[in-house]
Design an enzyme around this catalytic site. Structure first.
Site, PDB file in Angstrom:
ATOM      1  N   LYS A 316       0.808  -1.197  -0.014  1.00  0.00           N
ATOM      2  CA  LYS A 316       0.108  -0.051  -0.002  1.00  0.00           C
ATOM      3  C   LYS A 316       0.930   1.122  -0.005  1.00  0.00           C
ATOM      4  CE  LYS A 316      -3.468   2.634   2.398  1.00  0.00           C
ATOM      5  NZ  LYS A 316      -4.654   2.347   3.491  1.00  0.00           N
ATOM      6  N   LYS A 369      -2.186  -1.453  -4.053  1.00  0.00           N
ATOM      7  CA  LYS A 369      -2.999  -0.427  -3.770  1.00  0.00           C
ATOM      8  C   LYS A 369      -2.406   0.988  -3.849  1.00  0.00           C
ATOM      9  CE  LYS A 369      -6.049   1.941  -0.617  1.00  0.00           C
ATOM     10  NZ  LYS A 369      -6.583   1.964   0.864  1.00  0.00           N
TER      11      LYS A 369
HETATM   12  C1  PBG Z   1      -7.592   3.693   5.563  1.00  0.00           C
HETATM   13  C2  PBG Z   1      -7.936   3.106   4.148  1.00  0.00           C
HETATM   14  C3  PBG Z   1      -7.539   4.478   3.117  1.00  0.00           C
HETATM   15  C4  PBG Z   1      -7.992   3.917   1.771  1.00  0.00           C
HETATM   16  C5  PBG Z   1      -8.681   2.562   2.286  1.00  0.00           C
HETATM   17  N1  PBG Z   1      -8.404   2.430   3.679  1.00  0.00           N
HETATM   18  C6  PBG Z   1      -6.780   5.874   2.910  1.00  0.00           C
HETATM   19  C7  PBG Z   1      -5.915   5.903   3.586  1.00  0.00           C
HETATM   20  O1  PBG Z   1      -4.962   5.096   3.787  1.00  0.00           O
HETATM   21  O2  PBG Z   1      -5.643   7.123   3.975  1.00  0.00           O
HETATM   22  C8  PBG Z   1      -8.130   4.507   0.692  1.00  0.00           C
HETATM   23  C9  PBG Z   1      -9.244   4.047  -0.317  1.00  0.00           C
HETATM   24  C10 PBG Z   1      -9.428   4.989  -1.416  1.00  0.00           C
HETATM   25  O3  PBG Z   1      -8.703   5.783  -1.646  1.00  0.00           O
HETATM   26  O4  PBG Z   1     -10.458   4.639  -2.000  1.00  0.00           O
HETATM   27  N2  PBG Z   1      -6.805   2.919   6.123  1.00  0.00           N
END
Ligand code: PBG
Length: 447
Positions: A316, A369
């Site tokens: 991520k 992601k």
């Molecule tokens: C939080 C989380 C996020 C997303 C999914 N879970 C945001 C972040 O990490 O700040 C992002 C998903 C998206 O942008 O569609 N842990």
């Protein structure tokens, strides 16, 4: 509306351009006419010959009439004429090959290549396999179906849905009604997996995010309600502190701004177990703390949830493409950024370190992601691990396609389906996408 069963049959072909009903029946008519091997003059009263008589006629050299080959379509006036045959025959002759190899050895290959192209000896013609819709469909390597989609859903405490400005077409759903309706619509087109994200009231947020394991919290109630209505729905949950944290970070922040790893993991374990207790099928840690997959696995097993899976957010990245999501949940970090726990977008090999750790610690599914800007990382994980790979087409990816389509710059339907197909082609088995419902409808033949 097409039924959920019908889509699985139509889905593999439906990425191809659709023909109208009129066009399809015109094709069928032409086909029927040209398949009847009888000259138009044959009288209906002629008795039908037996198989033996038909065979005898063919053996005697009297083959029945069949339509002549279709006339060769004309090229526009001025099209240069090229000969393929001369050069093909020449190339196939042994003498020519001997001359050819000596010429190549004499470094005249550039000269010769020029002649051959002029003469149109083009032995490899990949366009042959793209010639018609039927061939293109037959040779399509990757297909997407609604079963590959996981639909992210935002829930809030309100009774009514409220639109999300930065994500046109997405809403914060009222957990009691809107959520149920949305899941009903998704299942109707074959999307039977959802992941829940709560918009938590500010008053319930705290520096240690304890609301995240409140068994009567918004996510927990939503899971229980969904399982009650749709027992076979696959429910994924997000495991991270940010929606519950007054600092907006995924972990507990120390006074000096450091995100504390092990203390956060302790909370994440409580969160995951509480979600499993509510009925979650798959818990998905998105926080990027070290060691959390193993710790959560141990915690789940200790509580008897050995059959609850873990989808690890393995690679991520600290991405600008999460912006609209943070607006949806009002979960922007109050200070700093997430770069001390989410990965540097410049890094590729580091994804392997995370992959090895998550595999060793017992992850069931590995995630990359965002998706589209990180297709190389999806491919890396696909080739390095036998585990299923998921990819998250995040909020920013969604909003880009929506905005460009609304401005008339993209064909929305084509852009959505292509983006999802390409994420799958890169190596993702399943895709978390806000387009899940819309794309599944397209795949079911709806406009
Ligand atoms: C939080 C989380 C996020 C997303 C999914 N879970 C945001 C972040 O990490 O700040 C992002 C998903 C998206 O942008 O569609 N842990």
């Amino acid at each position: 509306m097409a039924s959920a069963v019908a889509h699985s049959i139509t889905a593999p072909t439906c990425f191809a351009p659709k023909q109208s009903v009129a066009a399809r029946s015109a094709v069928a008519r032409r086909c029927r006419v040209s398949c009847i091997a009888e000259p138009p003059s044959v009288k209906a009263s002629t008795p039908t010959p037996t198989i033996e008589e038909s065979e005898a006629a063919v053996v005697a050299g009297n083959a029945p009439w069949a339509p002549p080959p279709a006339a060769k379509p004309q090229a526009p006036a001025g099209t240069p004429s090229v000969s393929t045959l001369v050069w093909t025959n020449l190339m196939n002759s042994e003498a020519f090959c001997v001359i050819l190899s000596s010429l190549v050895v004499n470094s005249l290959d550039f000269f010769l290549y020029g002649i051959l192209v002029d003469g149109m000896h083009l032995p490899s013609r990949p366009r042959r396999n793209r010639k018609s819709l039927a061939l293109r469909n037959a040779f399509q390597e990757t297909v997407i179906t609604p079963a590959n989609f996981i639909l992210p859903l935002f829930v809030h405490e309100g009774e009514k849905n409220s639109p999300i400005g930065a994500m046109p077409g997405c809403q914060r759903l009222g957990w009691r009604h809107g959520l149920i309706e949305e899941v009903y619509k998704a299942r109707d087109v074959g999307v039977n997996s959802v992941v829940l994200f709560p918009k938590v009231p500010d008053a319930l947020k705290s520096a240690t995010a304890d609301e995240c394991y409140n068994e009567d919290g918004l996510v927990h109630r939503s899971i229980r309600l969904l399982k009650d209505k749709f027992p076979d729905l696959v429910i994924y949950t997000d495991v991270a502190l940010d929606p519950y944290n007054s600092d907006g970070h995924d972990g507990i922040c120390r006074e000096d701004g450091v995100i504390m790893n092990d203390e956060t993991v302790h909370q994440l374990c409580k969160q995951a177990v509480s979600q499993a207790r509510a009925g979650a099928d798959v818990v998905s840690p998105s926080d990027m703390m070290d060691g959390r997959i193993g710790a959560i696995r141990t915690a789940l097993d200790a509580e008897g949830f050995t059959d609850v899976s873990i989808m690890a957010y393995t690679a991520k990245y600290a991405s600008a493409f999460y912006g609209p999501f943070r607006e949806a949940l009002d979960s922007n970090p109050r200070f700093g950024d997430k770069k001390t726990y989410q990965m540097n977008p410049g890094n590729y090999r580091e994804a392997l370190i995370e992959t090895r750790a998550d595999e060793r610690e017992g992850a069931d599914i590995l995630m990359v992601k965002p998706a589209m800007p990180y297709l190389d990382v999806i491919r890396l994980l696909r080739d390095s691990s036998p585990l299923p790979i998921s990819a998250y087409q995040v909020s920013g990816e969604y909003s880009m396609i929506k905005a460009a389509s609304a401005a008339g710059m993209l064909d929305e339907r084509k852009a959505i389906l292509e983006s999802l197909l390409c994420i799958k082609r890169a190596g993702a088995d399943v895709i978390l996408t806000y387009f899940a419902l819309q794309a599944a409808r397209y795949l079911c033949g709806e406009e």
